[in-house]
Scaffold this motif. Structure first.
Motif, PDB file in Angstrom:
ATOM      1  N   ALA A  13      40.487  54.330  57.561  1.00 44.37           N
ATOM      2  CA  ALA A  13      41.557  53.476  57.049  1.00 44.37           C
ATOM      3  C   ALA A  13      42.375  52.850  58.146  1.00 44.37           C
ATOM      4  O   ALA A  13      43.062  51.866  57.926  1.00 44.37           O
ATOM      5  CB  ALA A  13      42.477  54.271  56.141  1.00 44.37           C
ATOM      6  N   ALA A  14      42.328  53.431  59.340  1.00 42.68           N
ATOM      7  CA  ALA A  14      43.067  52.842  60.447  1.00 42.68           C
ATOM      8  C   ALA A  14      42.624  51.416  60.712  1.00 42.68           C
ATOM      9  O   ALA A  14      43.348  50.645  61.313  1.00 42.68           O
ATOM     10  CB  ALA A  14      42.860  53.686  61.716  1.00 42.68           C
ATOM     11  N   LEU A  15      41.444  51.050  60.249  1.00 40.26           N
ATOM     12  CA  LEU A  15      40.957  49.701  60.502  1.00 40.26           C
ATOM     13  C   LEU A  15      41.659  48.650  59.665  1.00 40.26           C
ATOM     14  O   LEU A  15      41.712  47.502  60.068  1.00 40.26           O
ATOM     15  CB  LEU A  15      39.446  49.646  60.232  1.00 40.26           C
ATOM     16  N   PRO A  95      36.668  52.024  66.926  1.00 44.14           N
ATOM     17  CA  PRO A  95      35.281  51.780  66.514  1.00 44.14           C
ATOM     18  C   PRO A  95      35.077  52.138  65.050  1.00 44.14           C
ATOM     19  O   PRO A  95      35.791  52.962  64.481  1.00 44.14           O
ATOM     20  CB  PRO A  95      34.478  52.700  67.434  1.00 44.14           C
ATOM     21  N   ARG A  96      34.082  51.507  64.451  1.00 47.18           N
ATOM     22  CA  ARG A  96      33.798  51.751  63.042  1.00 47.18           C
ATOM     23  C   ARG A  96      33.344  53.181  62.823  1.00 47.18           C
ATOM     24  O   ARG A  96      32.635  53.772  63.642  1.00 47.18           O
ATOM     25  CB  ARG A  96      32.708  50.793  62.552  1.00 47.18           C
ATOM     26  N   ILE A  97      33.748  53.733  61.680  1.00 44.66           N
ATOM     27  CA  ILE A  97      33.298  55.062  61.295  1.00 44.66           C
ATOM     28  C   ILE A  97      33.046  55.057  59.795  1.00 44.66           C
ATOM     29  O   ILE A  97      33.824  54.493  59.025  1.00 44.66           O
ATOM     30  CB  ILE A  97      34.339  56.143  61.676  1.00 44.66           C
ATOM     31  N   GLN A 127      31.608  59.716  64.765  1.00 46.34           N
ATOM     32  CA  GLN A 127      32.840  60.502  64.780  1.00 46.34           C
ATOM     33  C   GLN A 127      33.309  60.756  66.208  1.00 46.34           C
ATOM     34  O   GLN A 127      34.500  60.648  66.510  1.00 46.34           O
ATOM     35  CB  GLN A 127      32.617  61.833  64.063  1.00 46.34           C
ATOM     36  N   ALA A 128      32.370  61.068  67.090  1.00 49.02           N
ATOM     37  CA  ALA A 128      32.725  61.347  68.486  1.00 49.02           C
ATOM     38  C   ALA A 128      33.309  60.110  69.163  1.00 49.02           C
ATOM     39  O   ALA A 128      34.304  60.206  69.895  1.00 49.02           O
ATOM     40  CB  ALA A 128      31.502  61.852  69.245  1.00 49.02           C
ATOM     41  N   ARG A 129      32.692  58.934  68.927  1.00 52.79           N
ATOM     42  CA  ARG A 129      33.224  57.693  69.515  1.00 52.79           C
ATOM     43  C   ARG A 129      34.618  57.402  68.983  1.00 52.79           C
ATOM     44  O   ARG A 129      35.513  56.995  69.737  1.00 52.79           O
ATOM     45  CB  ARG A 129      32.284  56.525  69.206  1.00 52.79           C
ATOM     46  N   TYR A 130      34.792  57.608  67.678  1.00 50.96           N
ATOM     47  CA  TYR A 130      36.098  57.341  67.069  1.00 50.96           C
ATOM     48  C   TYR A 130      37.152  58.293  67.637  1.00 50.96           C
ATOM     49  O   TYR A 130      38.251  57.867  67.997  1.00 50.96           O
ATOM     50  CB  TYR A 130      35.998  57.499  65.553  1.00 50.96           C
ATOM     51  N   ALA A 133      38.135  57.302  71.169  1.00 52.32           N
ATOM     52  CA  ALA A 133      38.995  56.116  71.170  1.00 52.32           C
ATOM     53  C   ALA A 133      40.399  56.451  70.687  1.00 52.32           C
ATOM     54  O   ALA A 133      41.394  55.922  71.205  1.00 52.32           O
ATOM     55  CB  ALA A 133      38.380  55.027  70.309  1.00 52.32           C
ATOM     56  N   LEU A 134      40.491  57.336  69.709  1.00 52.93           N
ATOM     57  CA  LEU A 134      41.794  57.732  69.188  1.00 52.93           C
ATOM     58  C   LEU A 134      42.594  58.498  70.242  1.00 52.93           C
ATOM     59  O   LEU A 134      43.799  58.278  70.403  1.00 52.93           O
ATOM     60  CB  LEU A 134      41.612  58.581  67.934  1.00 52.93           C
ATOM     61  N   ARG A 135      41.920  59.380  70.969  1.00 51.98           N
ATOM     62  CA  ARG A 135      42.608  60.121  72.044  1.00 51.98           C
ATOM     63  C   ARG A 135      43.090  59.155  73.131  1.00 51.98           C
ATOM     64  O   ARG A 135      44.198  59.315  73.660  1.00 51.98           O
ATOM     65  CB  ARG A 135      41.674  61.173  72.642  1.00 51.98           C
ATOM     66  N   ALA A 136      42.261  58.161  73.454  1.00 51.21           N
ATOM     67  CA  ALA A 136      42.662  57.179  74.473  1.00 51.21           C
ATOM     68  C   ALA A 136      43.866  56.382  73.996  1.00 51.21           C
ATOM     69  O   ALA A 136      44.792  56.094  74.776  1.00 51.21           O
ATOM     70  CB  ALA A 136      41.491  56.247  74.782  1.00 51.21           C
ATOM     71  N   ALA A 137      43.885  56.027  72.710  1.00 51.73           N
ATOM     72  CA  ALA A 137      45.021  55.281  72.165  1.00 51.73           C
ATOM     73  C   ALA A 137      46.288  56.132  72.204  1.00 51.73           C
ATOM     74  O   ALA A 137      47.372  55.639  72.533  1.00 51.73           O
ATOM     75  CB  ALA A 137      44.715  54.837  70.737  1.00 51.73           C
ATOM     76  N   ASP A 138      46.152  57.406  71.882  1.00 50.44           N
ATOM     77  CA  ASP A 138      47.308  58.296  71.889  1.00 50.44           C
ATOM     78  C   ASP A 138      47.851  58.524  73.300  1.00 50.44           C
ATOM     79  O   ASP A 138      49.038  58.827  73.472  1.00 50.44           O
ATOM     80  CB  ASP A 138      46.941  59.649  71.270  1.00 50.44           C
ATOM     81  N   ALA A 139      46.981  58.382  74.302  1.00 46.43           N
ATOM     82  CA  ALA A 139      47.391  58.624  75.687  1.00 46.43           C
ATOM     83  C   ALA A 139      48.028  57.397  76.332  1.00 46.43           C
ATOM     84  O   ALA A 139      48.529  57.477  77.464  1.00 46.43           O
ATOM     85  CB  ALA A 139      46.179  59.060  76.516  1.00 46.43           C
ATOM     86  N   ARG A 140      48.024  56.264  75.643  1.00 47.62           N
ATOM     87  CA  ARG A 140      48.631  55.064  76.205  1.00 47.62           C
ATOM     88  C   ARG A 140      50.134  55.242  76.379  1.00 47.62           C
ATOM     89  O   ARG A 140      50.772  55.975  75.615  1.00 47.62           O
ATOM     90  CB  ARG A 140      48.373  53.867  75.286  1.00 47.62           C
ATOM     91  N   PRO A 141      50.719  54.572  77.382  1.00 45.70           N
ATOM     92  CA  PRO A 141      52.184  54.660  77.549  1.00 45.70           C
ATOM     93  C   PRO A 141      52.902  54.205  76.284  1.00 45.70           C
ATOM     94  O   PRO A 141      52.520  53.215  75.663  1.00 45.70           O
ATOM     95  CB  PRO A 141      52.454  53.705  78.725  1.00 45.70           C
ATOM     96  N   GLN A 142      53.950  54.943  75.930  1.00 55.24           N
ATOM     97  CA  GLN A 142      54.694  54.633  74.717  1.00 55.24           C
ATOM     98  C   GLN A 142      55.945  53.802  75.036  1.00 55.24           C
ATOM     99  O   GLN A 142      56.533  53.948  76.102  1.00 55.24           O
ATOM    100  CB  GLN A 142      55.119  55.931  74.022  1.00 55.24           C
ATOM    101  N   LEU A 143      56.326  52.955  74.098  1.00 52.58           N
ATOM    102  CA  LEU A 143      57.580  52.225  74.249  1.00 52.58           C
ATOM    103  C   LEU A 143      58.754  53.196  74.128  1.00 52.58           C
ATOM    104  O   LEU A 143      58.646  54.250  73.495  1.00 52.58           O
ATOM    105  CB  LEU A 143      57.698  51.159  73.155  1.00 52.58           C
TER     106      LEU A 143
END
Length: 320
Positions: A13-15, A95-97, A127-130, A133-143
């Motif tokens: 649903a994140a898509l 990525p699509r899941i 699932q592994a790719r998703y 990608a989710l971990r990488a998004a969470d690790a991005r610098p936050q505002l």
């Protein structure tokens, strides 16, 4: 009860639209299960609904149009934040899941090749790719807290509102008034229409037609034939989504069990024999056509609003 289909849809649903379009998963409980440890079933794929459509899709954006709206919104948000001196990069698309599109798994599984490997589960590689990608998004610098308020206005968690500074609490940042709804709110007003292009009415009618279709007499009859077919193979379930939702069929580190795979393959074989998805889809099509006839004026207005949003999004993306 949380089903494997629910988990996949909630993750995907994140898509954007997918969860809305696929709402209405069965909550039926399995009536029992008497399958041998390694049941013998005929492996053959059922009909593939990923190539089908439903009438309500005429009132919502295509996948590419939804991406166009999202890119335009992101551009407008970035421009707004830049005006406040805030640097921001939108998170990359995940990525699509799971299902390929709105219709792919709406009526359940259908690909025997996939189910022979994964049962009712999503492909572990997807699932592994998703997850990566989710971990990488969470690790991005936050505002900062104040900058997040500029981004989303008061449409942010209550705890964030308690942490922002006095200026932001008054509705200002760097001496400038924060737009209503933040930069996201401003961007959506500029584009017009509804978030992701689907109006509340379109989302409701698309969601409501799914459970309504399961009450159609022809669908109930084909479910009964499917259930009898499954019982002859040693599996006892009242309806297709009850097998899909069996609480024993959960994602496991070691993958799907033999029992889950045998159940899924029997499920698909019985679906193919009795044309379950075809009859179900025809019923939902009839229901959606009736809904469109009963809401023709409002839906025509929603379609005009969507077209106007798409034109505006194209203008936003075309400018330098």
């Amino acid at each position: 009860m949380t089903s494997s289909r629910d988990r996949i849809l909630r993750t995907g649903a994140a898509l954007s639209m997918t969860a809305l379009a696929l709402a209405g998963c069965s909550s039926g409980q399995p009536a029992g299960h008497a399958a041998p440890a390694a049941a013998t079933v005929t492996v053959g794929s059922a009909a593939d609904p990923s190539s089908w459509t439903l009438p309500m899709q005429a009132y919502r954006p295509t996948g590419e149009q939804a991406r166009t709206l999202a890119r335009a919104e992101q551009k407008l948000v970035g421009e707004c934040l830049k005006g406040f001196g805030i640097r921001w990069r939108p998170a990359p698309e995940l990525p699509r899941i799971g299902p390929k599109n709105l219709l792919d798994w709406r009526y359940g599984i259908h690909d025997a090749g996939m189910s022979a490997k994964f049962g009712y589960q999503v492909d572990p590689a997807q699932q592994a790719r998703y997850d990566k990608a989710l971990r990488a998004a969470d690790a991005r610098p936050q505002l900062s807290d104040d900058a997040q308020l500029v981004l989303g206005g008061t449409d942010v968690p209550a705890e964030l509102l308690q942490k922002v500074g006095p200026e932001a609490r008054r509705g200002f940042y760097a001496g400038r008034r924060i737009p209503e709804g933040g930069c996201f709110g401003q961007a959506r007003r500029t584009l017009g229409g509804s978030p992701q292009g689907a109006s509340p009415l379109v989302r409701r009618l698309t969601s409501d037609s799914y459970p309504a279709s399961m009450e159609d007499p022809l669908v109930k009859a084909v479910f009964a034939r499917w259930s009898a077919c499954m019982k002859a193979k040693g599996f006892t379930y009242p309806a297709p989504m009850a097998a899909n939702d069996d609480p024993r069929f959960r994602p496991r580190p070691e993958g799907a069990s033999r029992e889950e795979i045998d159940t899924a393959l029997a499920d698909i074989a019985c679906r193919a024999t009795h044309h379950v998805a075809e009859i179900w889809h025809e019923a939902e099509t009839r229901i959606q056509r009736a809904s469109i006839a009963g809401n023709a004026t409002a839906l025509a207005a929603d379609r005009r609003a969507l077209d106007a949003s798409l034109r505006k999004a194209a203008e936003v993306l075309a400018r330098s």
